[in-house]
Design an enzyme around this catalytic site. Structure first.
Site, short mmCIF file in Angstrom:
data_model
loop_
_atom_site.label_atom_id
_atom_site.label_comp_id
_atom_site.label_asym_id
_atom_site.label_seq_id
_atom_site.Cartn_x
_atom_site.Cartn_y
_atom_site.Cartn_z
N GLY A 16 54.84 -35.36 90.81
CA GLY A 16 53.99 -36.23 90.01
C GLY A 16 53.45 -35.59 88.74
N ASP A 36 51.69 -25.28 95.53
CA ASP A 36 51.77 -26.55 96.25
C ASP A 36 51.85 -26.26 97.74
OD1 ASP A 36 52.59 -29.57 95.02
OD2 ASP A 36 52.90 -29.31 97.19
N ASP A 59 47.75 -24.17 100.53
CA ASP A 59 47.03 -25.37 100.97
C ASP A 59 45.63 -25.25 100.38
OD1 ASP A 59 45.57 -27.33 102.21
OD2 ASP A 59 46.14 -26.78 104.24
N VAL A 60 45.36 -26.04 99.35
CA VAL A 60 44.08 -25.86 98.64
C VAL A 60 42.87 -26.20 99.51
CG1 VAL A 60 45.10 -26.21 96.34
CG2 VAL A 60 44.12 -28.18 97.59
N TYR A 150 38.41 -41.89 99.24
CA TYR A 150 39.07 -41.34 98.05
C TYR A 150 38.12 -41.39 96.85
CZ TYR A 150 42.53 -40.77 94.30
OH TYR A 150 43.23 -40.34 93.20
N LYS A 154 36.75 -38.25 94.55
CA LYS A 154 37.00 -38.11 93.12
C LYS A 154 35.70 -38.20 92.31
CE LYS A 154 41.44 -37.44 93.18
NZ LYS A 154 42.04 -36.21 92.65
N1 LIG Z 1 49.12 -41.42 90.57
C1 LIG Z 1 47.97 -42.05 90.34
O1 LIG Z 1 47.93 -43.27 90.18
C2 LIG Z 1 46.69 -41.24 90.23
C3 LIG Z 1 45.58 -41.86 89.64
C4 LIG Z 1 44.40 -41.15 89.51
C5 LIG Z 1 44.33 -39.85 89.96
N2 LIG Z 1 45.41 -39.28 90.55
C6 LIG Z 1 45.28 -37.90 91.01
O2 LIG Z 1 46.20 -37.10 90.30
C7 LIG Z 1 46.53 -35.95 91.08
C8 LIG Z 1 48.04 -35.81 91.11
O3 LIG Z 1 48.57 -36.91 91.82
P1 LIG Z 1 50.05 -37.42 91.60
O4 LIG Z 1 49.96 -38.84 91.22
O5 LIG Z 1 50.80 -36.47 90.77
O6 LIG Z 1 50.53 -37.38 93.15
P2 LIG Z 1 51.74 -36.65 93.88
O7 LIG Z 1 51.66 -37.06 95.30
O8 LIG Z 1 53.01 -36.89 93.13
O9 LIG Z 1 51.40 -35.08 93.74
C9 LIG Z 1 50.39 -34.49 94.50
C10 LIG Z 1 50.86 -33.08 94.85
O10 LIG Z 1 49.78 -32.44 95.55
C11 LIG Z 1 50.35 -31.70 96.62
N3 LIG Z 1 49.35 -31.48 97.67
C12 LIG Z 1 48.87 -32.38 98.55
N4 LIG Z 1 48.01 -31.80 99.39
C13 LIG Z 1 47.95 -30.49 99.01
C14 LIG Z 1 47.25 -29.37 99.51
N5 LIG Z 1 46.43 -29.47 100.59
N6 LIG Z 1 47.40 -28.18 98.90
C15 LIG Z 1 48.25 -28.06 97.84
N7 LIG Z 1 48.96 -29.09 97.33
C16 LIG Z 1 48.82 -30.29 97.93
C17 LIG Z 1 51.52 -32.55 97.10
O11 LIG Z 1 52.45 -31.78 97.88
C18 LIG Z 1 52.09 -33.04 95.78
O12 LIG Z 1 53.07 -32.16 95.28
C19 LIG Z 1 45.90 -36.18 92.45
O13 LIG Z 1 44.71 -35.43 92.54
C20 LIG Z 1 45.60 -37.66 92.46
O14 LIG Z 1 44.52 -37.98 93.31
C21 LIG Z 1 46.59 -39.94 90.70
#
Ligand SMILES: NC(=O)c1ccc[n+]([C@@H]2O[C@H](COP(=O)([O-])OP(=O)(O)OC[C@H]3O[C@@H](n4cnc5c(N)ncnc54)[C@H](O)[C@@H]3O)[C@@H](O)[C@H]2O)c1
Length: 216
Positions: A16, A36, A59-60, A150, A154
């Site tokens: 992402g 990750d 694992d954060v 969630y 946030k």
């Molecule tokens: N996509 C959306 O619509 C959106 C909107 C607002 C905010 N966000 C935020 O943006 C950020 C990125 O999301 P994205 O859309 O790229 O999602 P995504 O699922 O594509 O990427 C998230 C990544 O975080 C990793 N991850 C999950 N748990 C973890 C952990 N415990 N330790 C380390 N890594 C971990 C996953 O393996 C994945 O690679 C997130 O914080 C999400 O909440 C996303």
């Protein structure tokens, strides 16, 4: 952008937005520590980006992993200029059906993970006059029906960012948050399946025009 000889640590870098940041900063010449929980995808990402990228399994939700990923980045690159906290999970459902386990997982990854990544990166960022970017969410500003946990996580990231910005500013370390609305990444797919094509189209248009989510 010219990021040569600067080091960026990105959490959630295997997918992402984290992956998009990694690709963009790689093109700008940065040294990249890509953390990750998905070790295989982090390794594949680093391999695709070349010698300037280091894959880290972390694992954060575990403060010890946050400490180790910062230490490993410093051991490889010797400095840290930017921390991007993109690791996150989406949790949804009616509040009265939510479990303690769902609360703990979401808050541990989204909020605690962001804090402890910052906490361990701050000493290195003070040395470079670096910066932190936390990926929060519009849900953390405005709320969203059916995703109370969630949104709470946030909202916490937004306030954490404000507090750290004030705390670190005297030392020249900036801390900012990005609050995206819906972005079509893997985390978004469970939501996408519930949205009609017409609504998706209007949502996409509203995103392009105003940055305000279609739900608002
Ligand atoms: N996509 C959306 O619509 C959106 C909107 C607002 C905010 N966000 C935020 O943006 C950020 C990125 O999301 P994205 O859309 O790229 O999602 P995504 O699922 O594509 O990427 C998230 C990544 O975080 C990793 N991850 C999950 N748990 C973890 C952990 N415990 N330790 C380390 N890594 C971990 C996953 O393996 C994945 O690679 C997130 O914080 C999400 O909440 C996303």
């Amino acid at each position: 952008m010219d990021w040569r000889e600067k080091c960026i640590l990105i959490t959630g870098a295997a997918s992402g937005m984290g992956l998009a940041f990694a690709r963009r900063f790689a093109a700008a010449g940065a040294d990249l520590a890509l953390a990750d929980i998905d070790a295989a995808r982090a390794a594949a990402t680093a391999a695709a980006l070349g010698h300037q990228a280091l894959a880290l399994t972390a694992d954060v939700a575990k403060p010890t992993d946050c400490a180790a990923m910062v230490a490993d980045a410093l051991a490889r690159f010797g400095r840290l200029d930017l921390l991007i906290n993109s690791a996150g999970v989406w949790v949804e459902g009616p509040a009265e059906e939510m479990t303690e386990a769902a609360w703990d997982r979401c808050l541990d990854i989204n909020l605690k993970g962001t804090f402890f990544a910052c906490r361990h990166a701050i000493p290195a960022l003070r040395k470079t006059g670096g910066a932190i970017i936390n990926i929060a969410s519009d849900a953390g500003l405005m709320g969203s029906a059916g995703a109370s946990i969630y949104c709470a996580s946030k909202g916490g990231v937004v306030q954490l960012t404000r507090a750290l910005a004030l705390e670190l500013a005297p030392d020249g370390v900036r801390c900012n948050a990005i609050c995206p609305c819906d972005v079509e990444t893997p985390i978004w797919r469970p939501m996408a399946s519930k949205v009609s094509p017409a609504l998706r189209s209007s949502r996409a248009a509203s995103m392009r025009c105003s940055g305000v989510s279609w739900r608002r």
